[in-house]
Design an enzyme around this catalytic site. Structure first.
Site, mmCIF file in Angstrom:
data_model
loop_
_atom_site.group_PDB
_atom_site.id
_atom_site.type_symbol
_atom_site.label_atom_id
_atom_site.label_comp_id
_atom_site.label_asym_id
_atom_site.label_seq_id
_atom_site.Cartn_x
_atom_site.Cartn_y
_atom_site.Cartn_z
ATOM 1 N N HIS A 103 1.039 -0.816 0.005
ATOM 2 C CA HIS A 103 -0.433 0.012 -0.004
ATOM 3 C C HIS A 103 0.954 1.226 0.284
ATOM 4 C CE1 HIS A 103 -2.496 -3.145 2.219
ATOM 5 N NE2 HIS A 103 -3.603 -2.019 2.099
ATOM 6 N N ASP A 106 2.216 1.865 3.522
ATOM 7 C CA ASP A 106 3.196 1.060 4.283
ATOM 8 C C ASP A 106 5.349 1.168 4.178
ATOM 9 O OD1 ASP A 106 0.551 -0.822 4.190
ATOM 10 O OD2 ASP A 106 1.717 -1.612 2.142
HETATM 11 C C1 XLS Z 1 -7.803 -6.801 4.078
HETATM 12 C C2 XLS Z 1 -7.347 -7.009 3.080
HETATM 13 C C3 XLS Z 1 -6.247 -6.424 2.441
HETATM 14 C C4 XLS Z 1 -6.217 -6.353 0.555
HETATM 15 C C5 XLS Z 1 -5.217 -5.162 0.522
HETATM 16 O O1 XLS Z 1 -8.906 -7.191 4.483
HETATM 17 O O2 XLS Z 1 -7.808 -8.282 2.635
HETATM 18 O O3 XLS Z 1 -5.557 -6.608 3.180
HETATM 19 O O4 XLS Z 1 -5.431 -7.130 0.603
HETATM 20 O O5 XLS Z 1 -5.937 -3.892 0.962
#
Ligand code: XLS
Ligand code: NI
Ligand code: NI
Length: 444
Positions: A103, A106
């Protein structure tokens, strides 16, 4: 720079089923050729940045437990972001998997204002590019965090306030461009807080129209910048909101169709999200494959005794085999792959635990892949399914499906030909045994 994962001195290698080394793969053998292609190129495995490096091991009752020094309060935020990235790329290289996912937030911290946030992101994207160049690790997909900051408490694209929509649009613009610049294979939009908690304050149709507008803008921008990757939506039924709009694959499919977005967006199916929706993972995969929206997978597992997204490392060969049978039966991935959207348990506090989680999950995936390919080669399920529907290839089936048929003509046939269907066995237990035998027989 100082190493972080000091207990792991050598890269993790394939050592075969008989090794006693806990820091080795027993099944995942990147160079093994299966159906004419390297295992690594079939599976396209990625490590996720967020749970592995950006989550401190906190839960709603307590603080972080994990040893992640770059998350300590008071540190210089850009220096901490670089330290985190050094550890992340050290991990990716030692694990030996080809991809990672991130992200925007991140990899780069928020600045004092959005202008500074963007300049932080640009600086960290430069640093990421250097790290990728040095290690050969590639980007499977990027995404924007449109759910952590309080400005998104009521959603991003579906927020009642158009300023929140605009802010989310700015973030996606920059995250998509960062993904493009880093040669990402695809881009993901998980619904985050796109949903509602109570209808008392919600205009549901208005929010759906907003979301569709957002997705059209994203697709347009993708074309404008020449990003050749695929765009994925990641269905999830609840958490954080009570009613998430992207509930499951069928819901997303209907939404895409309704708003003329089919062909622009595909789905990133997460195992734990499928099970939270009350489906099996392979149901979700099959639905997506058969409706032309399959894109990618977030590999993990849930806990059948609770109702939230536990994101555990996969450890069921049976669960994954059934899904991989459908994925590889349909030709495998195009721009997607298996992203380990997995997190350690809160008590798994040794640095090396991150390796154990991934090694076990990857071997489970590799084993499931080999079993699925074996089942496909032997046509165990495909033939049983074909045979079960064979009647539809005969005269009666052809007649029913032809334009000549009517309810009358079919009824006449029943009378004239004395049609009287005999029930036949669905042979579920036999097929379950076949799956288990394939799992037990595969010695890989
Ligand atoms: C949350 C999601 C998240 C996505 C990315 O439950 O799995 O981790 O994969 O934003
Ligand atoms: Ni996910
Ligand atoms: Ni999830």
């Amino acid at each position: 720079m100082a190493e972080f994962f000091t207990e792991v001195t050598d890269p993790i290698r394939y050592e075969g089923p008989d090794t006693t080394n806990p820091l080795a793969f027993r099944v995942y053998d990147p160079d093994r050729i299966v159906a004419g292609k390297r295992m690594e190129d079939h599976l396209r495995i990625a490590v996720c940045y967020w749970h592995s490096f950006n989550w401190p091991g906190s839960d709603i009752f307590g603080d972080g437990t994990l040893d992640r020094p770059w998350l300590a309060p008071g540190a210089d935020e850009m220096a901490a972001a670089r330290q985190k990235m050094d550890a992340a790329f050290e991990f990716f290289s030692k694990l030996g998997t080809p991809y990672f996912c991130f992200h925007d937030r991140d990899i780069a911290p928020d600045g004092a204002d959005y202008r500074e946030t963007v300049s932080n992101l640009h600086a960290m994207v430069d640093y990421t590019a250097e790290k990728m160049e040095q290690t050969g690790v590639k980007l499977l997909w990027g995404t924007a965090n449109l759910f952590s900051h309080p400005r998104f408490a009521a959603g991003a694209a579906t927020n009642p306030n158009p300023e929140a929509f605009a802010f989310a649009a700015a973030q996606v613009r920059h995250a998509l461009e960062a993904t493009h610049r880093l040669g990402g294979s695809s881009y993901v939009l998980w619904g985050g807080r796109e949903g509602y908690d109570t209808l008392l304050n919600t205009l549901m149709k208005h929010e759906a129209d907003q979301l569709a507008r957002f997705l059209h803008l994203v697709a347009e921008h993708k074309r404008k910048i020449g990003f050749g990757g695929q765009l994925f939506i990641e269905p999830k039924p609840q958490e954080p909101t009570k009613h998430q709009y992207d509930y499951d694959c069928a819901t997303v499919h209907g939404f895409l169709e309704r708003y003329d977005l089919l062909g622009e967006f595909f789905v990133n199916i997460e195992v734990n999200h499928a099970t939270l929706a009350g489906h099996s993972f392979h149901h979700e995969v099959k639905y997506a494959v058969e409706n032309g929206i399959f894109g990618s997978v977030d590999a993990n597992r849930g806990d059948p005794q609770n109702g939230w997204d536990t994101d555990q490392f996969p450890n069921s060969v049976e669960e994954l085999t059934l899904a991989l049978h459908e994925i590889f039966g349909a030709g495998g991935f195009d721009k997607g792959g298996f992203n380990f959207d997995t997190k350690l348990r809160r008590q798994s506090i040794d640095r090396t635990d991150l390796f154990h989680g991934h090694i076990g999950g990857i071997d489970t995936l590799a084993k499931s892949f080999l079993v699925a390919m074996d089942l496909l080669a032997k046509e165990t399920l495909t033939k049983a399914r074909r045979d079960r529907y064979a009647g539809w290839k005969g005269d009666l089936g052809a007649h029913i499906m032809s334009d000549d048929a009517s309810l009358e003509s079919i009824a006449d046939k029943v009378l004239d030909e004395g049609i009287d269907p005999e029930p036949v066995s669905g042979r579920q237990e036999l097929l379950e045994n076949e799956i288990n035998r394939a799992i037990w027989a595969d010695q890989a």
